[in-house]
Design a protein around this motif. Structure first.
Motif, PDB file in Angstrom:
ATOM      1  N   THR A  78       0.947  -0.967   0.065  1.00  0.00           N
ATOM      2  CA  THR A  78      -0.207  -0.115   0.233  1.00  0.00           C
ATOM      3  C   THR A  78       0.967   1.073   0.210  1.00  0.00           C
ATOM      4  OG1 THR A  78      -1.646  -1.108   1.084  1.00  0.00           O
ATOM      5  CG2 THR A  78      -2.447   1.218   1.103  1.00  0.00           C
ATOM      6  N   ALA A  79       2.094   1.465   0.623  1.00  0.00           N
ATOM      7  CA  ALA A  79       2.513   2.710   0.496  1.00  0.00           C
ATOM      8  C   ALA A  79       2.906   2.701  -0.872  1.00  0.00           C
ATOM      9  CB  ALA A  79       4.312   2.455   2.030  1.00  0.00           C
ATOM     10  N   ARG A  80       3.472   1.747  -1.407  1.00  0.00           N
ATOM     11  CA  ARG A  80       4.427   2.304  -2.595  1.00  0.00           C
ATOM     12  C   ARG A  80       3.121   2.393  -2.967  1.00  0.00           C
ATOM     13  NH1 ARG A  80       6.282  -2.823  -3.359  1.00  0.00           N
ATOM     14  NH2 ARG A  80       7.860  -2.984  -1.977  1.00  0.00           N
ATOM     15  N   LEU A  81       1.998   1.779  -3.405  1.00  0.00           N
ATOM     16  CA  LEU A  81       0.971   2.588  -4.208  1.00  0.00           C
ATOM     17  C   LEU A  81       1.024   4.055  -3.946  1.00  0.00           C
ATOM     18  CD1 LEU A  81      -1.325  -0.752  -4.117  1.00  0.00           C
ATOM     19  CD2 LEU A  81       0.046   0.282  -6.351  1.00  0.00           C
ATOM     20  N   ILE A  82       0.330   3.868  -2.843  1.00  0.00           N
ATOM     21  CA  ILE A  82       0.466   5.947  -2.106  1.00  0.00           C
ATOM     22  C   ILE A  82       1.456   6.628  -2.935  1.00  0.00           C
ATOM     23  CG2 ILE A  82       0.450   7.213  -0.668  1.00  0.00           C
ATOM     24  CD1 ILE A  82      -0.780   5.148   1.422  1.00  0.00           C
ATOM     25  N   ALA A  96      21.776   2.482 -18.683  1.00  0.00           N
ATOM     26  CA  ALA A  96      22.421   2.373 -17.288  1.00  0.00           C
ATOM     27  C   ALA A  96      21.730   2.449 -16.535  1.00  0.00           C
ATOM     28  CB  ALA A  96      24.003   2.689 -17.804  1.00  0.00           C
ATOM     29  N   ARG A  97      21.168   3.157 -15.960  1.00  0.00           N
ATOM     30  CA  ARG A  97      19.908   3.804 -15.019  1.00  0.00           C
ATOM     31  C   ARG A  97      19.210   1.757 -14.372  1.00  0.00           C
ATOM     32  NH1 ARG A  97      19.951   8.300 -11.371  1.00  0.00           N
ATOM     33  NH2 ARG A  97      22.076   9.542 -12.229  1.00  0.00           N
ATOM     34  N   PHE A  98      18.421   1.913 -16.022  1.00  0.00           N
ATOM     35  CA  PHE A  98      17.383   1.339 -15.875  1.00  0.00           C
ATOM     36  C   PHE A  98      18.176  -0.700 -15.222  1.00  0.00           C
ATOM     37  CE2 PHE A  98      14.115   3.814 -17.550  1.00  0.00           C
ATOM     38  CZ  PHE A  98      13.215   3.497 -16.778  1.00  0.00           C
ATOM     39  N   GLU A  99      18.865  -0.475 -16.081  1.00  0.00           N
ATOM     40  CA  GLU A  99      20.347  -1.924 -15.849  1.00  0.00           C
ATOM     41  C   GLU A  99      20.737  -2.197 -14.243  1.00  0.00           C
ATOM     42  OE1 GLU A  99      22.561  -1.407 -19.552  1.00  0.00           O
ATOM     43  OE2 GLU A  99      21.071  -2.906 -20.194  1.00  0.00           O
ATOM     44  N   GLY A 100      21.018  -1.002 -13.382  1.00  0.00           N
ATOM     45  CA  GLY A 100      21.283  -1.385 -12.744  1.00  0.00           C
ATOM     46  C   GLY A 100      20.726  -1.208 -11.662  1.00  0.00           C
ATOM     47  N   ALA A 101      19.700  -1.261 -11.891  1.00  0.00           N
ATOM     48  CA  ALA A 101      18.515  -1.060 -10.597  1.00  0.00           C
ATOM     49  C   ALA A 101      17.907  -2.253 -10.013  1.00  0.00           C
ATOM     50  CB  ALA A 101      16.811   0.100 -10.737  1.00  0.00           C
ATOM     51  N   PRO A 102      17.639  -2.795  -8.622  1.00  0.00           N
ATOM     52  CA  PRO A 102      17.751  -3.656  -7.828  1.00  0.00           C
ATOM     53  C   PRO A 102      16.486  -4.414  -9.130  1.00  0.00           C
ATOM     54  CG  PRO A 102      17.426  -1.891  -6.780  1.00  0.00           C
ATOM     55  CD  PRO A 102      17.729  -1.323  -7.652  1.00  0.00           C
ATOM     56  N   ASN A 140      10.936  -8.542  -8.014  1.00  0.00           N
ATOM     57  CA  ASN A 140      12.512  -8.342  -7.844  1.00  0.00           C
ATOM     58  C   ASN A 140      12.871  -9.282  -9.618  1.00  0.00           C
ATOM     59  OD1 ASN A 140      12.729 -11.023  -6.431  1.00  0.00           O
ATOM     60  ND2 ASN A 140      13.183  -9.992  -4.918  1.00  0.00           N
ATOM     61  N   HIS A 141      13.450  -9.354 -10.275  1.00  0.00           N
ATOM     62  CA  HIS A 141      14.343 -10.576 -11.411  1.00  0.00           C
ATOM     63  C   HIS A 141      12.949  -9.579 -11.697  1.00  0.00           C
ATOM     64  CE1 HIS A 141      16.659 -12.344  -9.134  1.00  0.00           C
ATOM     65  NE2 HIS A 141      15.778 -12.366  -8.512  1.00  0.00           N
ATOM     66  N   VAL A 142      12.226  -8.461 -12.451  1.00  0.00           N
ATOM     67  CA  VAL A 142      11.101  -8.503 -13.034  1.00  0.00           C
ATOM     68  C   VAL A 142      11.593  -8.111 -14.902  1.00  0.00           C
ATOM     69  CG1 VAL A 142       9.701  -6.998 -14.119  1.00  0.00           C
ATOM     70  CG2 VAL A 142       9.858  -6.637 -11.791  1.00  0.00           C
ATOM     71  N   PRO A 143      11.167  -9.271 -15.093  1.00  0.00           N
ATOM     72  CA  PRO A 143      12.127  -9.237 -17.013  1.00  0.00           C
ATOM     73  C   PRO A 143      11.413  -7.878 -18.025  1.00  0.00           C
ATOM     74  CG  PRO A 143      10.231 -10.696 -16.648  1.00  0.00           C
ATOM     75  CD  PRO A 143      10.196 -10.185 -15.336  1.00  0.00           C
ATOM     76  N   TYR A 144      12.042  -7.238 -18.664  1.00  0.00           N
ATOM     77  CA  TYR A 144      11.690  -6.192 -19.015  1.00  0.00           C
ATOM     78  C   TYR A 144      12.520  -5.965 -20.707  1.00  0.00           C
ATOM     79  CZ  TYR A 144      16.472  -2.955 -18.384  1.00  0.00           C
ATOM     80  OH  TYR A 144      17.448  -2.840 -17.259  1.00  0.00           O
ATOM     81  N   ALA A 145      12.534  -5.133 -21.355  1.00  0.00           N
ATOM     82  CA  ALA A 145      13.104  -4.600 -22.285  1.00  0.00           C
ATOM     83  C   ALA A 145      12.847  -3.394 -22.576  1.00  0.00           C
ATOM     84  CB  ALA A 145      12.201  -5.225 -24.164  1.00  0.00           C
ATOM     85  N   ILE A 146      14.285  -3.408 -22.702  1.00  0.00           N
ATOM     86  CA  ILE A 146      14.824  -1.427 -24.220  1.00  0.00           C
ATOM     87  C   ILE A 146      14.453  -1.743 -25.092  1.00  0.00           C
ATOM     88  CG2 ILE A 146      16.283   0.263 -24.232  1.00  0.00           C
ATOM     89  CD1 ILE A 146      16.812  -0.250 -20.688  1.00  0.00           C
ATOM     90  N   TYR A 147      13.626  -0.758 -25.938  1.00  0.00           N
ATOM     91  CA  TYR A 147      13.458  -0.346 -27.209  1.00  0.00           C
ATOM     92  C   TYR A 147      14.335   1.433 -27.786  1.00  0.00           C
ATOM     93  CZ  TYR A 147      11.309   0.646 -31.557  1.00  0.00           C
ATOM     94  OH  TYR A 147      10.815   0.968 -32.913  1.00  0.00           O
ATOM     95  N   ASN A 148      15.507   0.885 -28.008  1.00  0.00           N
ATOM     96  CA  ASN A 148      16.438   2.975 -27.750  1.00  0.00           C
ATOM     97  C   ASN A 148      16.691   2.664 -29.212  1.00  0.00           C
ATOM     98  OD1 ASN A 148      17.148   4.767 -27.484  1.00  0.00           O
ATOM     99  ND2 ASN A 148      18.829   3.920 -26.082  1.00  0.00           N
ATOM    100  N   ILE A 192       5.317  -1.495 -10.768  1.00  0.00           N
ATOM    101  CA  ILE A 192       6.847  -1.698 -12.142  1.00  0.00           C
ATOM    102  C   ILE A 192       6.765   0.357 -12.305  1.00  0.00           C
ATOM    103  CG2 ILE A 192       7.005  -2.127 -14.508  1.00  0.00           C
ATOM    104  CD1 ILE A 192       6.005  -5.270 -13.950  1.00  0.00           C
ATOM    105  N   LEU A 193       5.817   0.207 -13.180  1.00  0.00           N
ATOM    106  CA  LEU A 193       5.414   1.413 -13.399  1.00  0.00           C
ATOM    107  C   LEU A 193       6.163   2.558 -11.802  1.00  0.00           C
ATOM    108  CD1 LEU A 193       1.828   2.577 -14.342  1.00  0.00           C
ATOM    109  CD2 LEU A 193       3.915   2.765 -15.483  1.00  0.00           C
ATOM    110  N   GLY A 194       5.424   2.658 -10.952  1.00  0.00           N
ATOM    111  CA  GLY A 194       6.623   3.117  -9.340  1.00  0.00           C
ATOM    112  C   GLY A 194       8.154   2.990  -9.863  1.00  0.00           C
ATOM    113  N   TYR A 195       8.558   1.597  -9.865  1.00  0.00           N
ATOM    114  CA  TYR A 195       9.971   2.137  -9.846  1.00  0.00           C
ATOM    115  C   TYR A 195      10.501   2.702 -10.804  1.00  0.00           C
ATOM    116  CZ  TYR A 195      10.692  -2.166  -6.315  1.00  0.00           C
ATOM    117  OH  TYR A 195      10.372  -2.863  -5.617  1.00  0.00           O
ATOM    118  N   ALA A 196      10.027   2.167 -12.008  1.00  0.00           N
ATOM    119  CA  ALA A 196      10.822   3.214 -13.743  1.00  0.00           C
ATOM    120  C   ALA A 196      10.662   4.718 -13.261  1.00  0.00           C
ATOM    121  CB  ALA A 196       9.141   2.690 -14.345  1.00  0.00           C
ATOM    122  N   SER A 197       8.930   4.724 -13.233  1.00  0.00           N
ATOM    123  CA  SER A 197       9.311   6.392 -12.356  1.00  0.00           C
ATOM    124  C   SER A 197      10.130   7.026 -11.727  1.00  0.00           C
ATOM    125  CB  SER A 197       8.223   6.601 -11.847  1.00  0.00           C
ATOM    126  OG  SER A 197       6.952   7.000 -13.029  1.00  0.00           O
TER     127      SER A 197
END
Lengths: 375, 575, 372
Positions: A132-136, C69-75, C49-57, C135-140
């Motif tokens: 929830t914290a992350r969503l917020i 590079a920032r994406f690649e280094g992110a946990p 963690n271990h979220v599989p993702y793709a980059i279209y650059n 995922i959106l949160g992480y990426a943002s």
């Protein structure tokens, strides 16, 4: 002649099974009442989305700048802001659990907004429920981005943000957790009907001694097994139809894939579940032990390790390997794809193939383990 | 079919053992036997003798570890499916689907046995007429009485007339009337359809109804032959001893301890005596002043003789004490006692009383209301109306301490299965409020008196039935109760254990303990001082065994058995 | 009084013996708690963690390479799949090969160099909405830190306001911290219910119940003899789980154990009461088991264990008020992570006490009336 004899025996067994299902309230309960209750609970009661999160607003120096910033928070349905006069009160409210986050604007907010470096709005979230914290915090960032654009437009200021994020969510654009919980739940329900119910009814025959008298008749073991598989397959298909109908019409989950394909993969999964149920009951021969095993071996994994709620990719490597032997894993993946994404063959073929192999494996195992003998 | 061999079934060197824990427990040891065609063969033995294992082998459900079995001329190891087409097998609990109706059960078994549809109507009518189930075809099997279930089970196995009919304890837990009716049906099948029947039973008196017998004891076949052959061997060794001035129990106790006596039983107003081979009462000093009369031997005498007589198992007589004569005033009094379940009246206003030191029997057909009455007396069930007092109080309402005066033993020897013998005794002694030295002394007493030392640390689940019965009785006696309630205490145990049990009961009664017992064994009714026979919630007859037998026979022969008297009473009531 | 106490102790002793001597009984006490703790501790987590993702650059410039590079280094992100064509995106997401595609347009570096705002497109698989949001949160946040970095180096003025986030009680936002104290409650509930709800039914099945009823044991003493073992086992079980949580999973225990054990005791009262009710109503172990199951599943779903109660519709929230698990969950998390004391948890303690009292009274009543 031989064929008609076999048909007579099988028909007799199947008719018996249906009569028993019809007269036994617990079969009906597991096959129809439990799915409805679970679907209602999950559909209405359980949601991972955060909406109307109570947020404490602490504005030390109200002015037009802070007003516009706060206003952005008030507009969204994600937040239910409550104004607090000072930080001590707000912190107390957070400890008591009456608010989940605090948005704190210092007295210099209005001034700092015009200076280079900008003003800082502090967001304190209760991290106990990390999800929830992350969503917020995600929602708050969204609010902030919207506010930024408005602010720029109103003040004619050039907002120099180097990179702007533009996100697109496929398949479930409103990001409703119901859309993925309900299809996943169908896998759990099918496991219950297929494995738990079958294990219970077969072990009941052992317990009551009726299996012994069946075996002393000329009926072959294959007929006895078919006499169990066919009725519970029909019952399971009934449960499946009921669940799909509720998902589509009651919870408005989109069904983008084809219905026929959905029923075909459901049948495959049902065969796997029935096979597991029969195997358990052959090993257990006692309703109590059978229900315990069924719970530990089929129900809990279907709930926890199938990707129904928890993402498999994020589990430790060892656990991920284990999930491959859990049939519900494949079915959950199929269900979520068929409901939300459509007939995507690259997902359907390997998963359906895995289910087919497992169905075959369990059926062969059951046939091999079940001998028409008591020792 | 029987042209291939003259026997319906032949067993050669059959052996089988099951795993009990980690070591194998033999169920059958080198059994050689034949079953003759066209007659009823009885498979006789106590629980755990291996009867069910043998039955299941003949039905093709268990394969022997060694030896061969041929049924109807076919080897069961290879052709069991073909044999099963000509076989009727009724397992112990009748194999009925309780949630299907009578008709639906019949239909199922007709389908499974592939009875053509056109032949069914006639066969059903015949079976329903024979079993008297015709009015109940729509009723669920689970709602039938025990006797009716047993008949339905039989009807289902007979739905297509089999060549060989296997019945596994069809009469267990069923009252004498239903038992007799079942035998009548079986005999009609043998005569009309030329069927061969193998029927197992723990009731020794049923052996006399069979034409041929197989005797099993602890997995071994200890005898094979007709009842007459068995009892013939006992010719001249069985006597009836008149009471003289003694009480029945006193005389029996005295005689049974003599070295030359194989068995002594109370029977009516006399004691039945079986002598060791080569002995006669006339040669013995103790027979002076006794009226001794030779009587016809029965099968049971032969069985006891084969097992080596009762001498070995008698509890020691050290505590034999002064005789207390019954009649010191009522200990249990029941007046106008009724109990209803919904609309159904299970017990309809009964009266009786039990005097101190009496052994009192409560008999009746299934569903006659005797267990309801029994449970009300123990305080397990409240009465709907009427009064009942046990030692002056109603146990249901009495303070808990009043329950400390009674002992209770249920038909399933209710023990804590995972607990050892010692732990069971410890728990029950504490539950009855014993503590400290007194508790230790009573537990020692139980070990000593019931000879439980060898099994002190065995879990009670792993005990043999005879030991379970002993332990259950020891547990019920730890607190030295004045009144003992026994609910079918001997069902399924072998005849020696049964004698041992009654020996103890007789000794207790001698000490002034009041005993109330329910039983299905009519011969055990003979051991009671007084008894009541119940039917449909009411008392049909009460009095001493002799009085009851006479009331039925009128002026006729008083020597008829208790079972005949019981059946005559029930039948008279039905008319 | 002494005699009564002695009888209850004898009955308790027997209950423990019967439970511990049986292999299955021992397993029920030890197996499921360990399995549940391990499964939840390691497998059940909302963290990614271990979220599989793709980059279209589509852009070859250095700025875009810095962002990649920032994406690649992110946990949370695994090694990226590289996409060269628009048409490749759809099958990647459809087939669940990746959950996220980061699309950088051809003008990216040029726009940045000119001081204009550049766009980066994030395409997310929404089949699991919760995962998608996270995922959106992480990426943002990765993009945001990229922005901050650029602003600092270029020395230009940033946006007029920004949000600085801080999380109390669980600074790294690990969902394990949230789930594991909940599991302590879950296991306490399951074990206690299993022990208590089967105990009377087992005796009925074995026929020993009648045997008990004819001894001088009073109904209340029997009830006590059945309830106390459940209480003791519940206490020991929760202690075991708490020890594992603190020393194995390193979950902080901030408040005093006294507060914790008061909460456990009150909760056990409710669990035992409900267990005994099920027990008095069921004739066989099978019924007892089903009864316990039918209570346990909804009570966990509605407890806020995995999903927040605030998100439930109002009517469902009303139902959760009678769920003892709901209060216990708040107490556990308060005690573990927030360091809450008696005064803060009082609103949880008193409803739990009321529910416990009502359940025990009902159980006693049912027990007396089902003895026929």
């Amino acid at each position: 002649m031989a064929g008609s004899i076999r048909r007579m025996r099988l028909a007799g067994l199947i008719r018996k099974e249906f009569l028993q299902i019809w007269r036994d309230p617990s079969s009906i309960a597991i096959a129809f009442v439990l799915p409805v209750v679970l679907l209602l609970l999950f559909g209405y009661g359980v949601s991972l989305d955060a909406k109307h999160v109570p947020v404490a607003l602490v504005v030390e120096q109200p002015d037009s700048a802070s007003e516009s910033f706060i206003g952005a928070f008030r507009k969204l349905e994600y937040f239910a802001p409550v104004a607090f006069p000072g930080m001590p009160d707000a912190e107390e409210a957070m400890r008591e659990g009456s608010v989940a986050a605090i948005l704190h604007l210092r007295s210099d907010f209005g001034r700092a907004i015009h200076q280079p470096g900008g003003a800082a709005a502090q967001l304190i979230v209760n991290g106990v429920n990390a999800n929830t914290a992350r969503l917020i915090s995600g929602y708050a960032n969204g609010v902030w981005a919207t506010w930024l654009q408005q602010y720029a437009a109103q003040h004619g200021v050039q907002v120099n943000l180097p990179v702007l994020v533009e996100s697109r969510v496929w398949f479930n654009s409103e990001l409703s957790s119901r859309n993925y919980l309900v299809p996943g739940l169908i896998a759990v329900i099918m496991t219950l009907i297929g494995a738990l119910l079958t294990a219970l009814v077969v072990s009941r025959e052992w317990e009551r001694g009726t299996m012994e008298s069946l075996m002393a008749t000329p009926v072959s073991m294959t007929e006895i097994l078919l006499g169990k598989v066919i009725p519970y397959f029909v019952l399971g298909t009934g449960g499946m139809l009921l669940s799909v109908a509720m998902a589509v019409w009651l919870f408005a989950v989109p069904l983008r894939g084809s219905f026929v394909l959905l029923m075909i993969v459901a049948s495959l999964f049902l065969l796997v579940a029935l096979g597991m149920g029969l195997l358990i009951s052959t090993v257990a021969k006692n309703q109590f032990v059978a229900s315990q095993i069924a719970l530990v071996v089929t129900f809990l994994p279907a709930f926890l390790l199938s990707g129904f709620i928890f993402e498999i990719a994020s589990m430790p490597q060892v656990v991920q390997v284990i999930t491959h032997i859990i049939p519900a894993r494949y079915f959950v993946s199929l269900l979520q794809t068929l409901f939300m994404a459509g007939d995507i063959w690259a997902v359907i073929v390997p998963n359906a193939l895995a289910l087919a192999v497992m169905a075959l494996f369990f059926m062969v195992m059951v046939r091999r383990v079940s001998r028409k003998r008591l020792d | 079919m029987t042209a291939i061999t003259e026997h319906v079934a032949v067993l050669r060197g059959v052996e089988k053992s099951f795993m009990a824990g980690k070591r194998p427990a033999p169920a059958l040891c080198r059994v050689d036997a034949v079953i003759r065609p066209g007659c009823v063969t009885g498979l006789i033995g106590p629980d755990g003798a291996g009867k069910t294992t043998l039955m299941r082998m003949l039905a093709g459900l268990i394969r022997p570890d060694a030896g061969s079995i041929a049924v109807l001329g076919r080897d069961m190891a290879v052709e069991s499916q073909q044999v099963q087409q000509q076989l009727g097998y009724m397992p112990q609990r009748f194999g009925l689907y309780e949630d299907l109706s009578v008709q639906e059960n019949l239909d199922l078994y007709a389908d499974l046995q592939c009875v053509p549809h056109e032949a069914r109507r006639e066969r059903y009518a015949e079976l329903m007429h024979m079993t008297g189930l015709a009015p109940f075809t729509g009723r669920l099997a689970g709602q039938l009485s025990g006797g009716m279930k047993q008949k339905l089970g039989l009807a289902c196995t007979l739905v297509r007339s089999p060549s060989l009919l296997l019945l596994d304890e069809p009469t267990a837990g069923v009252d004498p009337v239903s038992r007799r009716e079942l035998w009548e049906i079986v005999y009609r099948q043998v005569e009309e359809a030329d069927m061969s029947v193998l029927c197992s039973t723990a009731y020794l008196d049923e052996a006399e109804r069979c034409e041929n017998l197989l005797l099993l004891h602890q997995g071994r076949l200890i005898g094979q032959g007709s009842p007459a052959e068995f009892s013939g061997r006992m010719q001249g060794r069985v006597w009836s001893v008149g009471l003289g001035g003694e009480t029945r129990r006193g005389l029996q106790q005295r005689l049974v301890r003599e070295a030359s006596v194989l068995d002594a039983l109370i029977q009516g107003e006399s004691v039945r005596l079986v002598m060791h081979e080569g002995h006669a009462p006339a040669d013995e000093a103790w027979s002076k002043d006794l009226q001794v009369q030779a009587v016809q031997p029965r099968f049971e005498d032969a069985f006891i003789s084969l097992l080596g007589g009762v001498g070995a198992i008698l509890p020691d007589a050290a505590q034999q004490m002064a005789q207390v004569h019954p009649g010191d005033g009522p200990v249990i009094e029941v007046k106008g006692l009724s109990r209803s379940f919904g609309k159904f009246m299970a017990v309809k206003g009964i009266d009786f009383h039990v005097r101190r030191g009496e052994v009192f029997g409560l008999l009746g057909a299934n569903g006659a209301g005797k267990s309801t009455t029994f449970r009300m007396l123990c305080g397990l069930l409240p009465a709907s109306s009427g009064s009942l007092t046990v030692a002056g109080v109603d146990l249901r309402e009495a303070p808990a301490s009043a329950r400390g005066r009674i002992g209770y033993m249920s038909q399933r020897f209710s023990l804590y299965g995972t607990l050892s013998v010692r732990e069971n005794l410890r728990f029950f002694s504490s539950a009855y409020g014993l503590s400290g030295k007194a508790r230790g002394a009573r537990i020692d007493w139980a070990f000593e008196r019931f000879d439980l030392h060898d099994v002190a640390d065995t879990a009670s689940n792993d005990l043999s039935l005879g030991y379970k019965q002993r332990l259950a009785m020891a547990a019920a006696l730890l607190h030295e109760p004045d009144i003992l309630f026994l609910d079918e205490p001997t069902s399924g145990v072998d005849p020696l254990a049964r004698r041992e049990f009654w020996q103890r009961i007789n000794m207790l009664a001698g000490q002034g303990v009041t005993v109330l017992v329910t039983t299905h064994f009519m011969e055990e009714a003979e051991y009671c001082d007084r008894l009541v026979i119940m039917a449909e919630g009411a008392i049909l007859a009460s009095g001493t065994p002799q009085q009851i037998k006479q009331s039925v026979a009128g002026s006729g022969k008083p020597s008829q058995s208790m079972e005949d008297a019981f059946i005559a009473l029930i039948r008279r009531e039905e008319v | 009084m002494v005699a009564s106490l002695r009888r209850v102790i004898a009955l308790m002793g027997k209950e423990f013996l019967a439970l511990l001597k049986d292999k299955k009984g021992r397993f029920v006490l030890i197996g499921p708690p360990i399995i549940q703790l391990m499964v939840f501790g390691y497998a059940a987590s909302f963290d990614l963690n271990h979220v599989p993702y793709a980059i279209y650059n589509e852009d070859g410039g250095s700025a875009s390479r810095q962002l990649v590079a920032r994406f690649e280094g992110a946990p949370p992100f695994d090694a990226a799949t590289i996409v060269h064509d628009d048409a490749q995106i759809q099958p990647l997401i459809d087939d669940k090969q990746v959950l996220l595609v980061v699309h950088i347009g051809p003008q990216f570096s040029r726009q940045l160099a000119l001081g204009e705002s550049a766009h980066v497109q994030l395409i997310v698989d929404g089949r699991n909405s919760n995962t998608a949001l996270i995922i959106l949160g992480y990426a943002s946040s990765i993009v945001q830190s990229f922005n901050t970095g650029r602003l600092v180096t270029s020395g230009s003025s940033g946006p007029p306001a920004h949000i600085s986030m801080r999380a109390w009680f669980n600074p790294n936002l690990q969902s394990r911290w949230f789930l594991i104290p909940g599991i302590a409650g879950l296991i306490t509930l399951v074990v206690t219910m299993m022990v208590v709800s089967l105990s009377v039914a087992r005796e009925r099945e074995q026929g020993t119940f009648d045997q008990l009823m004819v001894t001088p044991l009073r109904p209340f003493e029997i009830l006590l003899g059945k309830a106390l073992p459940g209480f003791i086992i519940g206490m020991l079980e929760s202690t075991l789980v708490i020890l594992i949580a603190v020393f194995w999973f390193n979950i902080p225990l901030l408040s005093s154990p006294l507060v914790l054990y008061s909460g456990i005791a009150l909760f056990l009262l409710s669990a035992i009461g409900i267990g005994l009710m099920i027990s008095s109503l069921s004739l066989t172990q099978q019924q007892g088991f089903l009864g316990a199951f039918l209570f346990i599943v909804p009570s966990i779903l509605l407890s806020g264990f995995a999903t927040p109660i605030e998100n439930m519709p109002h009517a469902v929230q009303m139902i959760t008020l009678i769920d003892p698990m709901r209060y216990f969950m708040i107490i556990l998390r308060g005690v573990f992570l927030e360091g809450a004391g008696f005064s803060i948890l009082l609103p949880q303690f008193w409803p739990l006490a009321v529910i416990g009292f009502v359940c025990m009274s009902l159980a006693t009543w049912l027990f007396r009336h089902r003895m026929v």
